[in-house]
Design a protein around this motif. Structure first.
Motif, PDB file in Angstrom:
ATOM      1  N   GLN A 179       8.730   3.174 -14.080  1.00 29.38           N
ATOM      2  CA  GLN A 179       8.292   4.057 -13.005  1.00 29.38           C
ATOM      3  C   GLN A 179       7.091   3.464 -12.270  1.00 29.38           C
ATOM      4  OE1 GLN A 179       9.788   6.995 -11.930  1.00 29.38           O
ATOM      5  NE2 GLN A 179       8.356   6.680 -10.236  1.00 29.38           N
ATOM      6  N   ASP A 180       6.188   2.826 -13.040  1.00 27.63           N
ATOM      7  CA  ASP A 180       5.027   2.172 -12.416  1.00 27.63           C
ATOM      8  C   ASP A 180       5.490   1.112 -11.420  1.00 27.63           C
ATOM      9  OD1 ASP A 180       3.138   3.634 -13.800  1.00 27.63           O
ATOM     10  OD2 ASP A 180       2.976   2.178 -15.423  1.00 27.63           O
ATOM     11  N   LYS A 181       6.476   0.323 -11.821  1.00 30.31           N
ATOM     12  CA  LYS A 181       6.979  -0.748 -10.969  1.00 30.31           C
ATOM     13  C   LYS A 181       7.635  -0.168  -9.720  1.00 30.31           C
ATOM     14  CE  LYS A 181       7.649  -3.952 -14.820  1.00 30.31           C
ATOM     15  NZ  LYS A 181       8.627  -4.717 -15.629  1.00 30.31           N
ATOM     16  N   LYS A 182       8.332   0.946  -9.898  1.00 36.46           N
ATOM     17  CA  LYS A 182       8.954   1.606  -8.751  1.00 36.46           C
ATOM     18  C   LYS A 182       7.882   2.138  -7.798  1.00 36.46           C
ATOM     19  CE  LYS A 182      12.200   5.325  -7.604  1.00 36.46           C
ATOM     20  NZ  LYS A 182      13.064   6.387  -8.147  1.00 36.46           N
ATOM     21  N   ASP A 183       6.820   2.738  -8.376  1.00 31.49           N
ATOM     22  CA  ASP A 183       5.725   3.260  -7.566  1.00 31.49           C
ATOM     23  C   ASP A 183       5.036   2.150  -6.778  1.00 31.49           C
ATOM     24  OD1 ASP A 183       6.207   5.813  -8.475  1.00 31.49           O
ATOM     25  OD2 ASP A 183       4.650   5.772 -10.021  1.00 31.49           O
ATOM     26  N   MET A 184       4.870   0.989  -7.426  1.00 36.41           N
ATOM     27  CA  MET A 184       4.214  -0.130  -6.745  1.00 36.41           C
ATOM     28  C   MET A 184       5.014  -0.577  -5.525  1.00 36.41           C
ATOM     29  SD  MET A 184       2.388  -2.561  -9.622  1.00 36.41           S
ATOM     30  CE  MET A 184       3.868  -2.961 -10.531  1.00 36.41           C
ATOM     31  N   LYS A 185       6.347  -0.561  -5.642  1.00 30.32           N
ATOM     32  CA  LYS A 185       7.188  -0.935  -4.502  1.00 30.32           C
ATOM     33  C   LYS A 185       7.008   0.046  -3.349  1.00 30.32           C
ATOM     34  CE  LYS A 185      10.912  -3.355  -6.974  1.00 30.32           C
ATOM     35  NZ  LYS A 185      12.362  -3.357  -7.264  1.00 30.32           N
ATOM     36  N   ILE A 186       6.944   1.336  -3.696  1.00 31.06           N
ATOM     37  CA  ILE A 186       6.772   2.361  -2.662  1.00 31.06           C
ATOM     38  C   ILE A 186       5.411   2.220  -1.983  1.00 31.06           C
ATOM     39  CG2 ILE A 186       6.568   4.845  -2.245  1.00 31.06           C
ATOM     40  CD1 ILE A 186       8.568   5.251  -4.549  1.00 31.06           C
ATOM     41  N   ILE A 187       4.363   2.031  -2.799  1.00 32.89           N
ATOM     42  CA  ILE A 187       3.009   1.866  -2.263  1.00 32.89           C
ATOM     43  C   ILE A 187       2.950   0.636  -1.362  1.00 32.89           C
ATOM     44  CG2 ILE A 187       0.601   1.388  -2.862  1.00 32.89           C
ATOM     45  CD1 ILE A 187       1.186   2.956  -5.509  1.00 32.89           C
ATOM     46  N   SER A 188       3.569  -0.456  -1.823  1.00 27.32           N
ATOM     47  CA  SER A 188       3.599  -1.688  -1.038  1.00 27.32           C
ATOM     48  C   SER A 188       4.267  -1.453   0.317  1.00 27.32           C
ATOM     49  CB  SER A 188       4.361  -2.770  -1.815  1.00 27.32           C
ATOM     50  OG  SER A 188       4.578  -3.908  -1.008  1.00 27.32           O
ATOM     51  N   ALA A 189       5.425  -0.787   0.303  1.00 27.98           N
ATOM     52  CA  ALA A 189       6.148  -0.519   1.555  1.00 27.98           C
ATOM     53  C   ALA A 189       5.329   0.370   2.486  1.00 27.98           C
ATOM     54  CB  ALA A 189       7.493   0.129   1.248  1.00 27.98           C
ATOM     55  N   ASN A 190       4.684   1.390   1.901  1.00 32.41           N
ATOM     56  CA  ASN A 190       3.872   2.300   2.715  1.00 32.41           C
ATOM     57  C   ASN A 190       2.699   1.575   3.363  1.00 32.41           C
ATOM     58  OD1 ASN A 190       5.477   4.498   2.135  1.00 32.41           O
ATOM     59  ND2 ASN A 190       4.231   5.201   0.429  1.00 32.41           N
ATOM     60  N   LEU A 191       2.001   0.743   2.585  1.00 29.67           N
ATOM     61  CA  LEU A 191       0.836   0.033   3.115  1.00 29.67           C
ATOM     62  C   LEU A 191       1.240  -1.000   4.158  1.00 29.67           C
ATOM     63  CD1 LEU A 191      -1.340  -0.487  -0.101  1.00 29.67           C
ATOM     64  CD2 LEU A 191      -1.729   1.127   1.777  1.00 29.67           C
ATOM     65  N   GLN A 192       2.328  -1.716   3.913  1.00 23.75           N
ATOM     66  CA  GLN A 192       2.783  -2.695   4.899  1.00 23.75           C
ATOM     67  C   GLN A 192       3.139  -2.007   6.208  1.00 23.75           C
ATOM     68  OE1 GLN A 192       5.874  -5.243   3.321  1.00 23.75           O
ATOM     69  NE2 GLN A 192       4.748  -5.623   1.449  1.00 23.75           N
TER      70      GLN A 192
ATOM     71  N   LEU B 117      -6.767  -5.085  -2.629  1.00 26.20           N
ATOM     72  CA  LEU B 117      -5.902  -4.570  -1.574  1.00 26.20           C
ATOM     73  C   LEU B 117      -4.688  -5.470  -1.395  1.00 26.20           C
ATOM     74  CD1 LEU B 117      -5.406  -2.456   0.588  1.00 26.20           C
ATOM     75  CD2 LEU B 117      -6.740  -3.837   2.174  1.00 26.20           C
ATOM     76  N   ASN B 118      -4.887  -6.762  -1.522  1.00 24.86           N
ATOM     77  CA  ASN B 118      -3.777  -7.710  -1.400  1.00 24.86           C
ATOM     78  C   ASN B 118      -2.714  -7.448  -2.469  1.00 24.86           C
ATOM     79  OD1 ASN B 118      -2.490 -10.137  -0.295  1.00 24.86           O
ATOM     80  ND2 ASN B 118      -3.033 -11.069  -2.240  1.00 24.86           N
ATOM     81  N   GLU B 119      -3.158  -7.124  -3.678  1.00 24.85           N
ATOM     82  CA  GLU B 119      -2.208  -6.832  -4.753  1.00 24.85           C
ATOM     83  C   GLU B 119      -1.476  -5.517  -4.513  1.00 24.85           C
ATOM     84  OE1 GLU B 119      -3.838  -7.109  -8.654  1.00 24.85           O
ATOM     85  OE2 GLU B 119      -3.797  -9.297  -8.622  1.00 24.85           O
ATOM     86  N   TYR B 120      -2.176  -4.532  -3.924  1.00 29.27           N
ATOM     87  CA  TYR B 120      -1.500  -3.275  -3.603  1.00 29.27           C
ATOM     88  C   TYR B 120      -0.404  -3.531  -2.572  1.00 29.27           C
ATOM     89  CZ  TYR B 120      -5.966  -1.324  -5.370  1.00 29.27           C
ATOM     90  OH  TYR B 120      -7.068  -1.026  -6.115  1.00 29.27           O
ATOM     91  N   VAL B 121      -0.749  -4.303  -1.536  1.00 33.07           N
ATOM     92  CA  VAL B 121       0.198  -4.548  -0.447  1.00 33.07           C
ATOM     93  C   VAL B 121       1.396  -5.362  -0.942  1.00 33.07           C
ATOM     94  CG1 VAL B 121       0.517  -5.683   1.793  1.00 33.07           C
ATOM     95  CG2 VAL B 121      -1.566  -4.382   1.339  1.00 33.07           C
ATOM     96  N   LYS B 122       1.161  -6.284  -1.854  1.00 30.98           N
ATOM     97  CA  LYS B 122       2.251  -7.110  -2.381  1.00 30.98           C
ATOM     98  C   LYS B 122       3.008  -6.431  -3.519  1.00 30.98           C
ATOM     99  CE  LYS B 122       0.487 -11.665  -1.115  1.00 30.98           C
ATOM    100  NZ  LYS B 122       0.100 -13.018  -1.603  1.00 30.98           N
ATOM    101  N   GLY B 123       2.541  -5.244  -3.929  1.00 33.99           N
ATOM    102  CA  GLY B 123       3.233  -4.519  -4.990  1.00 33.99           C
ATOM    103  C   GLY B 123       3.035  -5.126  -6.357  1.00 33.99           C
ATOM    104  N   LYS B 124       1.838  -5.695  -6.584  1.00 34.03           N
ATOM    105  CA  LYS B 124       1.563  -6.346  -7.866  1.00 34.03           C
ATOM    106  C   LYS B 124       0.660  -5.520  -8.777  1.00 34.03           C
ATOM    107  CE  LYS B 124       2.215 -11.106  -6.291  1.00 34.03           C
ATOM    108  NZ  LYS B 124       1.599 -12.470  -6.188  1.00 34.03           N
ATOM    109  N   SER B 125       0.054  -4.466  -8.256  1.00 32.99           N
ATOM    110  CA  SER B 125      -0.785  -3.613  -9.095  1.00 32.99           C
ATOM    111  C   SER B 125      -0.854  -2.221  -8.500  1.00 32.99           C
ATOM    112  CB  SER B 125      -2.188  -4.200  -9.264  1.00 32.99           C
ATOM    113  OG  SER B 125      -2.908  -4.127  -8.050  1.00 32.99           O
TER     114      SER B 125
END
Length: 289
Positions: A9-22, A46-54
């Motif tokens: 679920q964390d990994k799924k959330d990171m993808k969503i956050i990444s898409a939203n920020l981009q 912030l770079n990691e959030y945007v890339k979906g790494k954290s």
């Protein structure tokens, strides 16, 4: 929202956050670096959030939400009381990239799809999960087509680069340019008469705008680039600053190495400027990147 082993679920959330920020970065035409500086979020984070790494900390999610005028759940699904499907998040993200008139067309299309779904549900008692997915897929396809049309440029109307910017949806704002600052050997600031030029919006909040002369700060700044400077009472190790040293102005990286204070270039072909105790220095401010 602590650290630890990531769940599916964390990994799924990171993808969503990444898409939203981009999507937000594209919509507001703001760079990661500038946003991180404004919100005082570490650029690497912030770079990691945007890339979906954290996963972002709750405090940083709040900063982002406040800046864009959104709810935390609009950026991070962990703050939502109701789980939203990835498809819906994707639809929302892409829709944000559309200009206003196309967003209205998407809204009308979605309303029609919803009406069709309700009509189907009335016949079959309720729509199946597959039927819902089909409607979402139809919306995604429609939005993708609108985005493609929006980004298509008619070359018959392109005579100047300004026409190209306007075709891409860029607006221009006035910028008062106060002269040049050296990225190499040092030039004076303020010797040239200030001029007003047109620059693609949005323009960051700044105190002075200057043109870079030289290539010692490549690949961050190239010869002829405009830089925006914010006056400040404090500077930090590692910041890009504009400073006048012995009556010559430079844009350099402020660096402290052992007992030496240096102004360093990003281009390895140039030597560092090692400041001596008797040198005069006037720090104009920090560069907004």
């Amino acid at each position: 929202m602590g650290r630890g082993k990531l769940t599916p679920q964390d990994k799924k959330d990171m993808k969503i956050i990444s898409a939203n920020l981009q999507g937000l970065l594209d919509e507001y035409e703001i760079t990661q670096s500038h946003l991180a500086t404004l919100l005082k979020i570490p650029k690497s984070s912030l770079n990691e959030y945007v890339k979906g790494k954290s996963l972002p900390k709750a405090g940083n999610v709040q900063k982002l939400a406040d800046y864009f005028g959104l709810k935390k759940s609009d950026i991070d699904p962990r703050f939502s009381t109701k789980t939203t499907s990835f498809a819906v998040e994707k639809i929302s993200n892409i829709s944000r990239q559309l200009e206003s008139k196309r967003q209205k067309k998407v809204l009308a299309f979605c309303q029609q799809q919803l009406a069709d779904q309700k009509e189907t549900a009335a016949v079959k008692n309720k729509p199946s999960d597959n039927a819902k997915a089909d409607y979402q897929k139809a919306v995604e396809t429609f939005i993708a087509k609108e985005l493609e049309d929006q980004n298509r440029i008619d070359l018959n109307n392109i005579k100047k680069v300004k026409d190209l910017y306007q075709a891409l949806g860029h607006k221009y704002e006035d910028v008062i340019l106060y002269g040049e600052v050296s990225a190499g050997t040092g030039v004076w600031v303020g010797h040239e008469k200030a001029e007003t030029i047109q620059y693609p919006a949005p323009i960051p909040e700044h105190d002075i705008a200057l043109r870079v002369n030289g290539n010692s700060m490549e690949p961050l700044f190239y010869d002829g680039d405009l830089i925006f400077v914010k006056k400040t009472k404090t500077i930090h190790h590692g910041q890009i600053i504009v400073a006048i040293v012995n009556n010559e102005a430079y844009v350099k990286k402020f660096y402290r190495k052992n007992k030496e204070i240096r102004l360093i270039s990003l281009n390895p072909d140039y030597n560092d400027i090692i400041l001596k105790e008797n040198d005069t220095i006037d720090i104009i401010g920090t560069v907004i990147t």
